[in-house]
Design a protein around this motif. Structure first.
Motif, short mmCIF file in Angstrom:
data_model
loop_
_atom_site.label_atom_id
_atom_site.label_comp_id
_atom_site.label_asym_id
_atom_site.label_seq_id
_atom_site.Cartn_x
_atom_site.Cartn_y
_atom_site.Cartn_z
N GLU A 9 0.83 -1.20 0.00
CA GLU A 9 0.00 0.00 0.00
C GLU A 9 0.87 1.25 0.00
O GLU A 9 0.51 2.28 -0.57
CB GLU A 9 -0.91 -0.01 1.22
N TYR A 10 2.05 1.16 0.65
CA TYR A 10 2.97 2.30 0.72
C TYR A 10 4.34 1.92 0.17
O TYR A 10 4.80 0.78 0.34
CB TYR A 10 3.11 2.77 2.17
N ASP A 11 5.00 2.90 -0.43
CA ASP A 11 6.37 2.70 -0.90
C ASP A 11 7.37 2.90 0.22
O ASP A 11 8.42 2.25 0.25
CB ASP A 11 6.70 3.70 -2.03
N VAL A 12 7.05 3.82 1.13
CA VAL A 12 7.98 4.20 2.20
C VAL A 12 7.18 4.42 3.49
O VAL A 12 6.12 5.04 3.46
CB VAL A 12 8.74 5.50 1.86
N ILE A 13 7.70 3.93 4.60
CA ILE A 13 7.16 4.24 5.91
C ILE A 13 8.21 5.04 6.65
O ILE A 13 9.37 4.62 6.76
CB ILE A 13 6.80 2.98 6.71
N VAL A 14 7.82 6.22 7.15
CA VAL A 14 8.71 7.06 7.94
C VAL A 14 8.21 7.04 9.38
O VAL A 14 7.04 7.36 9.65
CB VAL A 14 8.76 8.50 7.41
N ILE A 15 9.10 6.69 10.31
CA ILE A 15 8.74 6.60 11.73
C ILE A 15 9.25 7.83 12.44
O ILE A 15 10.45 8.06 12.53
CB ILE A 15 9.36 5.34 12.37
N GLY A 16 8.34 8.67 12.93
CA GLY A 16 8.72 9.89 13.63
C GLY A 16 8.54 11.11 12.75
O GLY A 16 9.02 11.14 11.62
N ALA A 25 9.55 12.59 4.40
CA ALA A 25 8.22 12.20 3.92
C ALA A 25 7.70 13.16 2.85
O ALA A 25 7.13 12.73 1.84
CB ALA A 25 7.25 12.13 5.09
N THR A 26 7.90 14.45 3.06
CA THR A 26 7.41 15.43 2.09
C THR A 26 8.19 15.36 0.79
O THR A 26 7.60 15.39 -0.30
CB THR A 26 7.51 16.85 2.68
N ALA A 27 9.51 15.29 0.88
CA ALA A 27 10.34 15.24 -0.33
C ALA A 27 10.00 14.03 -1.18
O ALA A 27 9.86 14.13 -2.41
CB ALA A 27 11.82 15.24 0.05
N LEU A 28 9.85 12.86 -0.55
CA LEU A 28 9.53 11.66 -1.33
C LEU A 28 8.11 11.70 -1.87
O LEU A 28 7.84 11.21 -2.97
CB LEU A 28 9.75 10.42 -0.46
N SER A 29 7.20 12.30 -1.11
CA SER A 29 5.84 12.46 -1.62
C SER A 29 5.83 13.34 -2.86
O SER A 29 5.10 13.07 -3.83
CB SER A 29 4.94 13.07 -0.54
N ARG A 30 6.64 14.38 -2.84
CA ARG A 30 6.72 15.26 -3.99
C ARG A 30 7.34 14.57 -5.20
O ARG A 30 7.14 15.00 -6.33
CB ARG A 30 7.52 16.52 -3.66
N MET A 31 8.08 13.48 -4.95
CA MET A 31 8.64 12.68 -6.04
C MET A 31 7.76 11.49 -6.39
O MET A 31 8.20 10.52 -6.99
CB MET A 31 10.05 12.20 -5.65
N GLU A 32 6.50 11.57 -5.95
CA GLU A 32 5.46 10.61 -6.31
C GLU A 32 5.61 9.24 -5.65
O GLU A 32 5.07 8.25 -6.13
CB GLU A 32 5.36 10.45 -7.84
N GLU A 277 3.28 -3.17 5.65
CA GLU A 277 4.40 -3.50 4.78
C GLU A 277 4.85 -2.29 3.96
O GLU A 277 4.04 -1.44 3.60
CB GLU A 277 4.02 -4.60 3.80
N ALA A 278 6.14 -2.27 3.66
CA ALA A 278 6.70 -1.30 2.71
C ALA A 278 8.12 -1.75 2.40
O ALA A 278 8.81 -2.28 3.29
CB ALA A 278 6.70 0.10 3.26
N PRO A 279 8.60 -1.54 1.20
CA PRO A 279 9.96 -1.95 0.86
C PRO A 279 11.03 -1.02 1.42
O PRO A 279 12.21 -1.38 1.43
CB PRO A 279 9.96 -1.91 -0.67
#
Length: 516
Positions: A9-16, A25-32, A277-279
């Motif tokens: 469901e997610y490409d990346v999980i950021v904890i904190g 989280a914002t930078a990667l979101s902006r990179m889709e 899950e996330a890779p």
């Protein structure tokens, strides 16, 4: 057991969700990338969040920042991250005023040449030494930037880079602030002035790496800024960007474990038992806390993790948040921060025994810095002051189950509050009668809110060992597992911002183009 799959469901999980976690989280979101940002507290933002009591609002961890002026590096990055919705405004020509015994006060302001001239006027016999110190700041900053660059380099380039720059890195990163200033400066009082702002990075001069001192001090030399609307405006600007990109920011979700499958990070388990899950997993809760609390034992026994676990937390603090009614600016409050020292030895500023007199206090008036603050007809303003401390001041009150003796703890807090208020009233006697609200914070409160070991709000120790460490890199030896936050680069808001960008770039190199 969780297995990796392309159908996450997610490409990346950021904890904190502190500055580093929000930035990644914002930078990667902006990179889709589809990102899930998890925060254990009720509010996204970590130590950039704001809290309120009785109509007053205070920031918990941001007092001022360098590099956020118009067209400065941090400003450009934050503009990209937030679609220019987060703004910093200068707090004025003078951003720090340092007070020493015998009525010696000195203003620290911009431009750097003006401050340098002020120092030479106050210490006319040390002009050449002052020039040498400012040259050392440049060299120290260059050295720590070399180390920072290494942290995103793959082998063998990283080792080759360290070999080529070894002498410079060891000279400036491998020695303490006291050692380098002592080499440049012969007058003890001038040395004290130049080391006085050590609270901005959390390491007393005889322990902190000079390179951290150089980077932090230089990043203020062209001025300091404060976010319009207070520190909470940062999360208010970044979270909508995250969510509009299809990612998610989820407060009140504490992660209990990073899940590892065949040596690879593949997801997280929350305290409620949910497995996601996330890779790619990014921990922004602190490098030491990640190793100690989130990773299985076999990972914690790896060499890189052992190196991190051996480091100590940084300093902690006691803080008083004040609400005033009255014209505080007319009665002595300023947009500039104040550093009060009762001794010419700045190493004495850390409170290691609360039975001893307070030797240093930092005072700030955030409502005067905020361009949007409306004091109203009652002239409602805010102030806060802190005493930097060692965890030993509160350690005896703690057990595995909580507070050992609640009555003694309450009496202790009352005594510390009284000491701090008396110190403040002595420095600002006209302001003390205007206080109508106060909130007291202890190292235990910081530890509870941030989950940082021993209330270390600046992350890991700021020593040469920390700067020279090869373990504190965005990309860990565990495939799929990354670190971000101030431990990866340097303490503070700007350090965490660029750490977040560096980690995002390690995951998606396109982010590097936004750091120029």
């Amino acid at each position: 057991m969780i297995t990796t799959s392309s159908n996450h469901e997610y490409d990346v999980i950021v904890i904190g969700s502190g500055m580093g976690g929000m930035t990644t989280a914002t930078a990667l979101s902006r990179m889709e990338h589809k990102v899930l940002l998890l925060e254990k507290a009720q509010t996204i933002g970590g130590l950039t969040h704001t809290f309120s009591r009785d109509g007053f609002s205070w920031d918990v961890g941001l007092h001022y920042c360098g590099m956020f002026g118009d067209d400065e590096p941090a400003d450009k990055v934050l503009d990209w991250l937030s679609d220019e919705t987060v703004q910093f405004k200068s707090i004025g020509t003078v951003y720090d005023t340092i007070h020493f015994p015998d009525g010696f006060d000195i203003a620290v302001g911009r431009p750097a040449e003006a401050y340098k001239s002020e120092l030479k006027e106050r210490f006319p016999n040390n002009a050449a030494e002052i020039d040498a110190y400012f040259e050392a700041l440049v060299s120290g900053e260059e050295a720590i930037r070399l180390v920072s660059a290494e942290r995103s380099m793959p082998e063998p380039f990283r080792s080759a880079h360290r070999w080529w720059n070894k002498k410079k890195i060891e000279r400036w990163c491998g020695r303490t602030t006291s050692e380098v200033i002592g080499e440049c400066i012969s007058d003890p009082k001038l040395a004290a002035v130049l080391s006085a702002q050590w609270g901005t990075y959390g390491g007393i001069p005889k322990q902190a790496s000079f390179a951290i001192h150089a980077l932090i001090i230089r990043h203020y030399l062209e001025g300091a800024g404060y976010p319009v609307g207070g520190a909470g405006s940062i999360a208010a600007g970044l979270v909508p960007v995250i969510e509009s990109a299809g990612s998610s920011a989820r407060p009140e979700t504490m992660v209990d474990e990073i899940l590892i499958d065949h040596g690879r990070a593949v997801g997280v388990r929350t305290m409620s038992g949910q497995e996601i899950e996330a890779p790619t997993i990014v921990s922004a809760i602190g490098a030491g806390e990640t190793v100690d609390r989130l990773l299985p034992r076999e990972i914690g026994e790896q060499e890189w993790a052992v190196e991190i676990a051996a480091m100590q937390p940084s300093i902690c603090h006691f803080e008083m948040f004040l609400g005033f009614e009255g014209d505080i600016e007319k009665l002595g409050a300023t947009r500039s921060n104040h550093w009060f020292f009762e001794s010419w030895d700045t190493n004495d500023g850390l409170w290691t025994n609360t039975e001893n007199p307070i030797q240093m206090m930092f005072v700030s008036f955030p409502s005067l810095k905020d361009a949007e603050h409306d004091p109203g007809p009652l002239h409602r303003h805010t102030g806060q002051f802190m005493v930097l401390a060692d965890w030993s001041t509160v350690a005896d009150f703690i057990t595995d189950d909580g507070i050992k003796d609640p009555d003694k703890w309450a009496a202790f807090k009352d005594d510390v509050q009284a000491r701090m208020l008396a110190f403040f009233a002595n420095k600002f006697p006209a302001l003390a009668p205007l206080v109508v609200c106060r909130v007291f914070g202890t190292p235990l409160a910081t530890a509870r809110f941030t989950a940082h070991e021993k209330g270390g709000f600046y992350g890991l120790e700021t020593t040469p060992r920390r700067i020279m460490s090869d373990a504190l890199r965005p990309r860990t030896p565990v495939p799929g597992l990354y670190l971000t936050g101030q431990d990866v680069l340097t303490p503070g808001i700007a350090g965490s911002l660029f750490s977040g960008m560096l980690t995002a770039a390690a995951i998606d190199p396109r982010v590097y183009t936004k750091m120029r």
